[in-house]
Write a protein that holds these residues in place. Sequence first.
Motif, PDB file in Angstrom:
ATOM      1  N   THR A 126       0.868  -1.181   0.000  1.00  0.00           N
ATOM      2  CA  THR A 126       0.000   0.000   0.000  1.00  0.00           C
ATOM      3  C   THR A 126       0.895   1.217   0.000  1.00  0.00           C
ATOM      4  OG1 THR A 126      -1.680  -1.204   1.213  1.00  0.00           O
ATOM      5  CG2 THR A 126      -1.824   1.199   1.277  1.00  0.00           C
ATOM      6  N   LEU A 128       1.299   5.216  -0.001  1.00  0.00           N
ATOM      7  CA  LEU A 128       0.909   6.614   0.175  1.00  0.00           C
ATOM      8  C   LEU A 128       2.147   7.509   0.084  1.00  0.00           C
ATOM      9  CD1 LEU A 128      -0.857   4.687   2.277  1.00  0.00           C
ATOM     10  CD2 LEU A 128      -1.779   6.861   2.995  1.00  0.00           C
ATOM     11  N   THR A 129       3.206   7.125   0.803  1.00  0.00           N
ATOM     12  CA  THR A 129       4.372   7.988   0.993  1.00  0.00           C
ATOM     13  C   THR A 129       5.172   8.205  -0.293  1.00  0.00           C
ATOM     14  OG1 THR A 129       4.501   7.154   3.242  1.00  0.00           O
ATOM     15  CG2 THR A 129       6.450   8.270   2.423  1.00  0.00           C
ATOM     16  N   GLY A 134       5.307  12.695   3.466  1.00  0.00           N
ATOM     17  CA  GLY A 134       5.130  11.596   4.413  1.00  0.00           C
ATOM     18  C   GLY A 134       3.956  11.906   5.338  1.00  0.00           C
ATOM     19  N   SER A 135       4.263  12.598   6.431  1.00  0.00           N
ATOM     20  CA  SER A 135       3.195  12.946   7.386  1.00  0.00           C
ATOM     21  C   SER A 135       2.075  13.719   6.693  1.00  0.00           C
ATOM     22  CB  SER A 135       3.766  13.824   8.507  1.00  0.00           C
ATOM     23  OG  SER A 135       4.836  13.189   9.147  1.00  0.00           O
ATOM     24  N   TRP A 159       9.603   4.367   0.621  1.00  0.00           N
ATOM     25  CA  TRP A 159       9.413   3.789   1.966  1.00  0.00           C
ATOM     26  C   TRP A 159       8.206   2.869   2.016  1.00  0.00           C
ATOM     27  CZ3 TRP A 159      13.342   3.782   5.004  1.00  0.00           C
ATOM     28  CH2 TRP A 159      14.281   4.815   4.900  1.00  0.00           C
ATOM     29  N   ILE A 160       8.026   2.086   0.957  1.00  0.00           N
ATOM     30  CA  ILE A 160       6.851   1.220   0.866  1.00  0.00           C
ATOM     31  C   ILE A 160       7.222  -0.209   1.257  1.00  0.00           C
ATOM     32  CG2 ILE A 160       4.989   0.415  -0.642  1.00  0.00           C
ATOM     33  CD1 ILE A 160       5.149   3.527  -0.184  1.00  0.00           C
ATOM     34  N   ILE A 161       6.566  -0.722   2.284  1.00  0.00           N
ATOM     35  CA  ILE A 161       6.814  -2.112   2.727  1.00  0.00           C
ATOM     36  C   ILE A 161       6.432  -3.065   1.591  1.00  0.00           C
ATOM     37  CG2 ILE A 161       6.006  -3.925   4.319  1.00  0.00           C
ATOM     38  CD1 ILE A 161       5.623  -1.601   6.382  1.00  0.00           C
ATOM     39  N   LEU A 209      11.265  -6.817   5.916  1.00  0.00           N
ATOM     40  CA  LEU A 209      10.243  -5.815   5.579  1.00  0.00           C
ATOM     41  C   LEU A 209      10.143  -5.543   4.079  1.00  0.00           C
ATOM     42  CD1 LEU A 209       8.373  -4.112   7.411  1.00  0.00           C
ATOM     43  CD2 LEU A 209      10.147  -2.381   7.485  1.00  0.00           C
ATOM     44  N   PHE A 363       7.254   5.693  13.394  1.00  0.00           N
ATOM     45  CA  PHE A 363       6.961   6.468  12.179  1.00  0.00           C
ATOM     46  C   PHE A 363       5.792   5.880  11.392  1.00  0.00           C
ATOM     47  CE2 PHE A 363      11.547   7.683  12.299  1.00  0.00           C
ATOM     48  CZ  PHE A 363      11.317   9.028  12.469  1.00  0.00           C
ATOM     49  N   THR A 364       5.790   4.548  11.266  1.00  0.00           N
ATOM     50  CA  THR A 364       4.838   3.936  10.341  1.00  0.00           C
ATOM     51  C   THR A 364       3.415   4.227  10.785  1.00  0.00           C
ATOM     52  OG1 THR A 364       5.013   1.918  11.585  1.00  0.00           O
ATOM     53  CG2 THR A 364       6.284   2.003   9.582  1.00  0.00           C
ATOM     54  N   SER A 367       3.377   9.263  12.703  1.00  0.00           N
ATOM     55  CA  SER A 367       4.430   9.435  13.715  1.00  0.00           C
ATOM     56  C   SER A 367       3.787   9.865  15.035  1.00  0.00           C
ATOM     57  CB  SER A 367       5.442  10.482  13.250  1.00  0.00           C
ATOM     58  OG  SER A 367       4.837  11.764  13.291  1.00  0.00           O
ATOM     59  N   GLU A 369       4.291  12.404  16.834  1.00  0.00           N
ATOM     60  CA  GLU A 369       3.887  13.816  16.871  1.00  0.00           C
ATOM     61  C   GLU A 369       2.534  14.022  16.183  1.00  0.00           C
ATOM     62  OE1 GLU A 369       6.920  12.757  15.994  1.00  0.00           O
ATOM     63  OE2 GLU A 369       7.953  13.419  17.798  1.00  0.00           O
ATOM     64  N   MET A 370       2.358  13.332  15.040  1.00  0.00           N
ATOM     65  CA  MET A 370       1.091  13.476  14.305  1.00  0.00           C
ATOM     66  C   MET A 370      -0.072  12.943  15.137  1.00  0.00           C
ATOM     67  SD  MET A 370       1.719  14.967  11.494  1.00  0.00           S
ATOM     68  CE  MET A 370       2.875  15.889  12.466  1.00  0.00           C
TER      69      MET A 370
HETATM   70  C1  LIG Z   1      10.009   1.094   8.167  1.00  0.00           C
HETATM   71  C2  LIG Z   1       9.020   1.956   7.475  1.00  0.00           C
HETATM   72  C3  LIG Z   1       8.014   1.388   6.711  1.00  0.00           C
HETATM   73  C4  LIG Z   1       7.084   2.186   6.043  1.00  0.00           C
HETATM   74  N1  LIG Z   1       6.108   1.628   5.259  1.00  0.00           N
HETATM   75  C5  LIG Z   1       5.267   2.402   4.529  1.00  0.00           C
HETATM   76  C6  LIG Z   1       4.319   1.823   3.613  1.00  0.00           C
HETATM   77  O1  LIG Z   1       4.207   0.589   3.487  1.00  0.00           O
HETATM   78  N2  LIG Z   1       3.525   2.649   2.891  1.00  0.00           N
HETATM   79  C7  LIG Z   1       3.603   4.001   2.986  1.00  0.00           C
HETATM   80  O2  LIG Z   1       2.862   4.687   2.294  1.00  0.00           O
HETATM   81  N3  LIG Z   1       4.503   4.594   3.839  1.00  0.00           N
HETATM   82  C8  LIG Z   1       5.333   3.820   4.604  1.00  0.00           C
HETATM   83  N4  LIG Z   1       6.265   4.394   5.474  1.00  0.00           N
HETATM   84  C9  LIG Z   1       6.377   5.827   5.533  1.00  0.00           C
HETATM   85  C10 LIG Z   1       5.776   6.398   6.800  1.00  0.00           C
HETATM   86  O3  LIG Z   1       4.379   6.392   6.709  1.00  0.00           O
HETATM   87  C11 LIG Z   1       6.365   7.813   6.964  1.00  0.00           C
HETATM   88  O4  LIG Z   1       7.700   7.624   7.403  1.00  0.00           O
HETATM   89  C12 LIG Z   1       5.601   8.665   7.948  1.00  0.00           C
HETATM   90  O5  LIG Z   1       4.368   9.042   7.383  1.00  0.00           O
HETATM   91  C13 LIG Z   1       6.400   9.931   8.289  1.00  0.00           C
HETATM   92  O6  LIG Z   1       6.751  10.613   7.112  1.00  0.00           O
HETATM   93  P1  LIG Z   1       8.280  11.042   6.820  1.00  0.00           P
HETATM   94  O7  LIG Z   1       9.141   9.880   7.138  1.00  0.00           O
HETATM   95  O8  LIG Z   1       8.318  11.588   5.450  1.00  0.00           O
HETATM   96  O9  LIG Z   1       8.577  12.161   7.892  1.00  0.00           O
HETATM   97  P2  LIG Z   1       8.199  13.715   7.784  1.00  0.00           P
HETATM   98  O10 LIG Z   1       6.755  13.863   7.457  1.00  0.00           O
HETATM   99  O11 LIG Z   1       9.182  14.393   6.905  1.00  0.00           O
HETATM  100  O12 LIG Z   1       8.453  14.156   9.295  1.00  0.00           O
HETATM  101  C14 LIG Z   1       9.785  14.190   9.857  1.00  0.00           C
HETATM  102  C15 LIG Z   1       9.680  14.335  11.365  1.00  0.00           C
HETATM  103  O13 LIG Z   1       9.029  15.578  11.673  1.00  0.00           O
HETATM  104  C16 LIG Z   1       7.872  15.360  12.454  1.00  0.00           C
HETATM  105  N5  LIG Z   1       6.815  16.266  11.985  1.00  0.00           N
HETATM  106  C17 LIG Z   1       6.317  16.378  10.728  1.00  0.00           C
HETATM  107  N6  LIG Z   1       5.337  17.308  10.686  1.00  0.00           N
HETATM  108  C18 LIG Z   1       5.211  17.780  11.971  1.00  0.00           C
HETATM  109  C19 LIG Z   1       4.345  18.732  12.612  1.00  0.00           C
HETATM  110  N7  LIG Z   1       3.365  19.350  11.916  1.00  0.00           N
HETATM  111  N8  LIG Z   1       4.502  18.978  13.921  1.00  0.00           N
HETATM  112  C20 LIG Z   1       5.460  18.309  14.644  1.00  0.00           C
HETATM  113  N9  LIG Z   1       6.299  17.386  14.113  1.00  0.00           N
HETATM  114  C21 LIG Z   1       6.169  17.130  12.798  1.00  0.00           C
HETATM  115  C22 LIG Z   1       7.480  13.893  12.241  1.00  0.00           C
HETATM  116  O14 LIG Z   1       6.776  13.366  13.367  1.00  0.00           O
HETATM  117  C23 LIG Z   1       8.844  13.248  12.053  1.00  0.00           C
HETATM  118  O15 LIG Z   1       9.395  12.984  13.333  1.00  0.00           O
HETATM  119  C24 LIG Z   1       7.174   3.597   6.167  1.00  0.00           C
HETATM  120  C25 LIG Z   1       8.178   4.161   6.978  1.00  0.00           C
HETATM  121  C26 LIG Z   1       9.086   3.360   7.632  1.00  0.00           C
HETATM  122  C27 LIG Z   1      10.149   3.984   8.480  1.00  0.00           C
END
Ligand SMILES: Cc1cc2nc3c(=O)[nH]c(=O)nc-3n(C[C@H](O)[C@H](O)[C@H](O)COP(=O)(O)OP(=O)(O)OC[C@H]3O[C@@H](n4cnc5c(N)ncnc54)[C@H](O)[C@@H]3O)c2cc1C
Length: 380
Positions: A126, A128-129, A134-135, A159-161, A209, A363-364, A367, A369-370
């Motif tokens: 799945t 999204l990212t 990401g967030s 970052w898609i599993i 993963l 994170f997954t 996060s 914070e979110m």
């Molecule tokens: C092992 C692993 C597997 C994953 N598998 C999938 C998957 O299968 N499919 C998929 O779609 N995605 C997947 N992801 C992605 C995951 O959903 C994202 O890592 C997550 O949404 C966070 O996005 P980012 O890593 O881009 O961090 P960012 O959004 O860039 O955020 C960076 C940091 O800043 C903080 N932050 C961001 N915005 C704010 C705010 N407004 N206020 C305070 N703090 C904030 C976050 O909490 C984080 O600590 C995976 C990630 C990992 C690590």
Amino acid sequence: MTRLPTMNHANEMEDQLVLRARRFLAEHVTPRLEAGEKPWYDAALSQAAAAAGILGISVPTEFGGSGASFSCKVRVVEALAEADFGLSMALINSHNTAENIARNARPAVARRFVPEIVAGRMAGCTSLTEPGAGSDFAAITTRATRVEGGWRLDGEKAWIINAIRTGVAVCYAQTETGSGAAGIASFVVDASRAGFVRGGPITSALPALGTGSYRLDAYLASDDELLAPAGQAFKRALTSINGARIYVGAMCSGMVAESIRVAAEYGRARKTFGEPLAGHQSWRFALADASVDLEAARLLIYDAAKRLDAGEDVQGPAARAKIFATTMAHRHVGAMLHCMGAAGFADRYPFLRHLESVQAAAFTDGSTEMLKERIARGFR
Ligand SMILES: Cc1cc2nc3c(=O)[nH]c(=O)nc-3n(C[C@H](O)[C@H](O)[C@H](O)COP(=O)(O)OP(=O)(O)OC[C@H]3O[C@@H](n4cnc5c(N)ncnc54)[C@H](O)[C@@H]3O)c2cc1C
């Protein structure tokens, strides 16, 4: 040793699924991990998981699944994560892709992919990212452009599993630049079709993963392969993410339970100052603290799962359960490693792997914070 208590569940079929998952681990996974091997994922393991029913837990029975509850899925992934979070996540992500396609795709599309995943012959993911989003999921830029008979998809997912092995992807894309969440639709994407360009693995962490990336270059999806149209896809994604938050919390519980079990066993055998480690009260207190938090996490997780099964909105309960479970796992997996002394770093023990996993769990599917932000909105 006595296992920490878990909930009583009346449904025998679901209890059997949890037992079969544990048997799958005992026969195919744990002995190799305890011999110091790194976690892995291959066709044989996938098919053994399928034979144990893991890839069809909540998939409707007409597609070969068991049609079990969400709470059952939570219990299965909790058990799997005791051995390895990466494996648990890889399997459940394939499972969820099958469940989503079975429930929401056109029947002909569902018949093409779902039985393959449930039988363990194909992985699913799945997505999204993206490298730039990401967030802030509403900021995705993968573009879906209307063409005759369907859609053209262009963009990159990261970052898609399961991306490194997937046969099918549920992919989210923007249909109208600038329209944010409202313009996002989702598609069933066939990884064997022209226009799907697979990237390599992104990290060597959590090897089971299969986290990776892919690009869509003028990929053509038919009208039938539209899974959720603009206006619905974003909402549905958030609904399923709430479920994921609950089961990621359960995986953290599984890792803490296993860490306590291993430390307790070690503490009975290892002697210091003429006594087993477990004879020192201050040593035992670390395990007691961990068991208190573990049970509290389980209550939050099982309650959120029960509410989801009852059709309630679980945004709040899911966020609270995941925050608590990931935070307590951060603290206690490290504490259990500490209780082992240097032995905690040995490859045959799960502590380093679980620590890495807990960091990824934070994170997954949202996060910490979110999730706090979501809860804090109620206090504005
Ligand atoms: C092992 C692993 C597997 C994953 N598998 C999938 C998957 O299968 N499919 C998929 O779609 N995605 C997947 N992801 C992605 C995951 O959903 C994202 O890592 C997550 O949404 C966070 O996005 P980012 O890593 O881009 O961090 P960012 O959004 O860039 O955020 C960076 C940091 O800043 C903080 N932050 C961001 N915005 C704010 C705010 N407004 N206020 C305070 N703090 C904030 C976050 O909490 C984080 O600590 C995976 C990630 C990992 C690590």
